[in-house]
Enzyme design. Sequence first.
Site, PDB file in Angstrom:
ATOM      1  N   LYS A  22      -0.648  12.752  15.748  1.00 30.48           N
ATOM      2  CA  LYS A  22      -0.492  13.301  14.382  1.00 30.48           C
ATOM      3  C   LYS A  22      -1.528  12.674  13.464  1.00 30.48           C
ATOM      4  CE  LYS A  22       2.779  11.437  11.560  1.00 30.48           C
ATOM      5  NZ  LYS A  22       2.256  10.969  10.264  1.00 30.48           N
ATOM      6  N   ASN A  23      -1.674  11.334  13.559  1.00 27.03           N
ATOM      7  CA  ASN A  23      -2.539  10.620  12.605  1.00 27.03           C
ATOM      8  C   ASN A  23      -4.011  10.709  12.943  1.00 27.03           C
ATOM      9  OD1 ASN A  23      -0.219  10.092  11.277  1.00 27.03           O
ATOM     10  ND2 ASN A  23      -0.081   7.940  11.868  1.00 27.03           N
ATOM     11  N   CYS A 116       6.181   8.200  -0.737  1.00 28.03           N
ATOM     12  CA  CYS A 116       7.073   8.813   0.252  1.00 28.03           C
ATOM     13  C   CYS A 116       8.220   7.843   0.520  1.00 28.03           C
ATOM     14  CB  CYS A 116       6.291   9.139   1.516  1.00 28.03           C
ATOM     15  SG  CYS A 116       5.897   7.680   2.425  1.00 28.03           S
ATOM     16  N   ARG A 121       2.685   4.051  -1.747  1.00 28.52           N
ATOM     17  CA  ARG A 121       1.490   4.642  -1.143  1.00 28.52           C
ATOM     18  C   ARG A 121       0.380   4.865  -2.188  1.00 28.52           C
ATOM     19  NH1 ARG A 121       3.351   7.032   3.668  1.00 28.52           N
ATOM     20  NH2 ARG A 121       1.254   6.802   4.484  1.00 28.52           N
ATOM     21  N   ASP A 305       4.084   1.463  12.300  1.00 27.42           N
ATOM     22  CA  ASP A 305       4.780   2.705  12.683  1.00 27.42           C
ATOM     23  C   ASP A 305       5.682   2.516  13.888  1.00 27.42           C
ATOM     24  OD1 ASP A 305       1.983   4.917  11.882  1.00 27.42           O
ATOM     25  OD2 ASP A 305       3.399   3.802  10.647  1.00 27.42           O
ATOM     26  N   ARG A 397       8.777  15.715  11.346  1.00 24.99           N
ATOM     27  CA  ARG A 397       7.439  15.551  10.735  1.00 24.99           C
ATOM     28  C   ARG A 397       6.448  14.982  11.747  1.00 24.99           C
ATOM     29  NH1 ARG A 397       7.240  11.460   6.693  1.00 24.99           N
ATOM     30  NH2 ARG A 397       5.033  11.843   7.042  1.00 24.99           N
TER      31      ARG A 397
HETATM   32  C1  EPZ Z   1      -1.770   5.771   7.711  1.00 20.24           C
HETATM   33  O1  EPZ Z   1      -1.251   5.872   6.403  1.00 20.24           O
HETATM   34  C2  EPZ Z   1      -0.779   6.484   8.609  1.00 20.24           C
HETATM   35  N1  EPZ Z   1      -0.681   7.882   8.214  1.00 20.24           N
HETATM   36  C3  EPZ Z   1       0.585   5.820   8.505  1.00 20.24           C
HETATM   37  O2  EPZ Z   1       1.458   6.478   9.432  1.00 20.24           O
HETATM   38  C4  EPZ Z   1       0.452   4.354   8.914  1.00 20.24           C
HETATM   39  O3  EPZ Z   1       1.703   3.706   8.748  1.00 20.24           O
HETATM   40  C5  EPZ Z   1      -0.604   3.677   8.038  1.00 20.24           C
HETATM   41  O4  EPZ Z   1      -1.849   4.397   8.133  1.00 20.24           O
HETATM   42  C6  EPZ Z   1      -0.852   2.237   8.456  1.00 20.24           C
HETATM   43  O5  EPZ Z   1      -1.249   2.200   9.802  1.00 20.24           O
HETATM   44  C7  EPZ Z   1      -1.649   8.747   8.591  1.00 20.24           C
HETATM   45  O6  EPZ Z   1      -2.621   8.372   9.224  1.00 20.24           O
HETATM   46  C8  EPZ Z   1      -1.450  10.180   8.200  1.00 20.24           C
HETATM   47  P1  EPZ Z   1      -2.965   2.739   4.682  1.00 20.24           P
HETATM   48  P2  EPZ Z   1      -2.162   5.418   5.137  1.00 20.24           P
HETATM   49  O7  EPZ Z   1      -3.840   3.315   3.657  1.00 20.24           O
HETATM   50  O8  EPZ Z   1      -3.569   5.771   5.387  1.00 20.24           O
HETATM   51  C9  EPZ Z   1      -1.953   0.039   0.962  1.00 20.24           C
HETATM   52  C10 EPZ Z   1       3.424   7.523  10.186  1.00 20.24           C
HETATM   53  O9  EPZ Z   1       4.568   7.102  10.323  1.00 20.24           O
HETATM   54  N2  EPZ Z   1      -2.917   0.898   0.250  1.00 20.24           N
HETATM   55  O10 EPZ Z   1      -3.583   2.058   5.872  1.00 20.24           O
HETATM   56  O11 EPZ Z   1      -1.520   5.921   3.915  1.00 20.24           O
HETATM   57  C11 EPZ Z   1      -0.675   0.802   1.288  1.00 20.24           C
HETATM   58  O12 EPZ Z   1       0.211   0.757   0.189  1.00 20.24           O
HETATM   59  C12 EPZ Z   1       2.625   7.153   8.946  1.00 20.24           C
HETATM   60  O13 EPZ Z   1       2.813   8.238  11.017  1.00 20.24           O
HETATM   61  C13 EPZ Z   1      -3.266   0.549  -1.060  1.00 20.24           C
HETATM   62  O14 EPZ Z   1      -2.778  -0.433  -1.612  1.00 20.24           O
HETATM   63  O15 EPZ Z   1      -1.976   3.841   5.226  1.00 20.24           O
HETATM   64  C14 EPZ Z   1      -0.131   0.046   2.459  1.00 20.24           C
HETATM   65  O16 EPZ Z   1       0.520  -1.120   1.996  1.00 20.24           O
HETATM   66  C15 EPZ Z   1       3.433   6.326   7.965  1.00 20.24           C
HETATM   67  N3  EPZ Z   1      -4.154   1.327  -1.723  1.00 20.24           N
HETATM   68  C16 EPZ Z   1      -1.387  -0.398   3.223  1.00 20.24           C
HETATM   69  O17 EPZ Z   1      -2.468  -0.289   2.272  1.00 20.24           O
HETATM   70  C17 EPZ Z   1      -4.727   2.430  -1.149  1.00 20.24           C
HETATM   71  O18 EPZ Z   1      -5.566   3.096  -1.797  1.00 20.24           O
HETATM   72  C18 EPZ Z   1      -1.704   0.466   4.426  1.00 20.24           C
HETATM   73  O19 EPZ Z   1      -1.919   1.765   3.966  1.00 20.24           O
HETATM   74  C19 EPZ Z   1      -4.363   2.764   0.170  1.00 20.24           C
HETATM   75  C20 EPZ Z   1      -3.457   1.988   0.856  1.00 20.24           C
END
Ligand code: EPZ
Length: 417
Positions: A22-23, A116, A121, A305, A397
């Site tokens: 998915k990701n 979410c 996020r 995850d 999802r």
């Molecule tokens: C991706 O989300 C995945 N989703 C998530 O999978 C996964 O948990 C996550 O990466 C971490 O591995 C997809 O790829 C569609 P991040 P993403 O930006 O990109 C903070 C699932 O269950 N952050 O790496 O949104 C954020 O709050 C989903 O399949 C900021 O602070 O994750 C978090 O604490 C859930 N500012 C951390 O970074 C930003 O601009 C990791 O977020 C962006 C992120």
Amino acid sequence: MEKLIIRGGRPLSGGLAIKSAKNSVLPIIACCIMSKEDILIRNCPKITDVDNMLNIIESIGGETKWRGADIYINCRYANPRLVDANLTSGIRSSIFILGPILSRFRYAQISYPGGCDIGLRPIDLHIMGFRRLNVRVEENNGMLLCDGEGLRGGIVNLDFPSVGATENLMMAGVLAGGKTVIRNAAREPEIVDLQNFINYLGGQAHGAGTDTIVVTGTKKLSGGEYSPVCDRIVAGTYLAAAAMCTGDVTLKNVRPHTVYSVIEKLARAGCELYETHNSVRLIAKNRPKAVPKIETQPFPGFPTDMQAQITAMLSVADGSSMIVENLFENRFRYTMQLAKMGADITVKDRVVLVKGVKALRPAATTAEDLRGGAALVSAALCADGVSEILGIHHIDRGYESIESDLSRLNADIRRAR
Ligand code: EPZ
């Protein structure tokens, strides 16, 4: 309201082929916006997050069609001024369209993607990165207005190795002038997959899988057919389920290096694991052993995850375990549902303490987020008796017909209204 009805207490056994991640599929679909040619993405999961992303592509004038498990996409006639705010505000991964739209059209206006179930996020790293690439970003009343007329390559130092920000900035650099350098980049296998897809279409990206990625701007992207990497989280989910139910399962299409951190913990819990280049076999003969401490980390660390699923497994382990969630602030809601099944579990801030019990008892539980829901499925498979799980739209999802997959592994599970 659909629900899953599970008669638990049986070992899992058999083989299953895992679909594309998915990701990986979500950013790859977004990346297609930058090409005017026909593209086919192979072996995709029919899940709501993918359907939502395809709806967004259609809403900006792209053409998409399912062909069996493959997705056909052509964005020749895409027009960024049509982005449907109702669609983009509904799903987090809509943020991925910003980079490709800016790269091709130099202008983007989308609604702020909501938070979410698992946390706020924020997208500050995405916005900071675009500004470093000379994009003017204004945020007002829930909308992001991006003027990319001046888009050009630059150096972005990410405060945190954000997966989404890394992917968005890689895509922004694909058709931008000059070189885009992303430092402290995320290193997940899905990032490598996106790089491979970009290069397959004629882009120039390298370094994915390390903490520094360099994208050299090019004029245009071509088309073709691409098979994304397998879903390591779906694979990890089913391995953890077999570990807690005991059994002997073989998952195909799985690249072991993408799930090493999970395999290592399952081995420490007493499972036998056998790998080939594209499969993982798990044999669990006894109740899992406790794993004293697991901390979620960016790849190659233990994936957030998989936090809920491994905690469910440890809830029936022989001993006590501690799980620390370092990435998201609200990813423990499933623990209250596990407690209804007899789990001895306490949560303090971002730490879960779980004291393994000999057996969980069947119960009616409710999924409140994607991976927490998957954890409840594993728990129900392990509890001897009939359990019900509501809120399964969360699970849909990220898992295409989880009941079909698990039925292939000898589970007694069905969907009912
Ligand atoms: C991706 O989300 C995945 N989703 C998530 O999978 C996964 O948990 C996550 O990466 C971490 O591995 C997809 O790829 C569609 P991040 P993403 O930006 O990109 C903070 C699932 O269950 N952050 O790496 O949104 C954020 O709050 C989903 O399949 C900021 O602070 O994750 C978090 O604490 C859930 N500012 C951390 O970074 C930003 O601009 C990791 O977020 C962006 C992120």
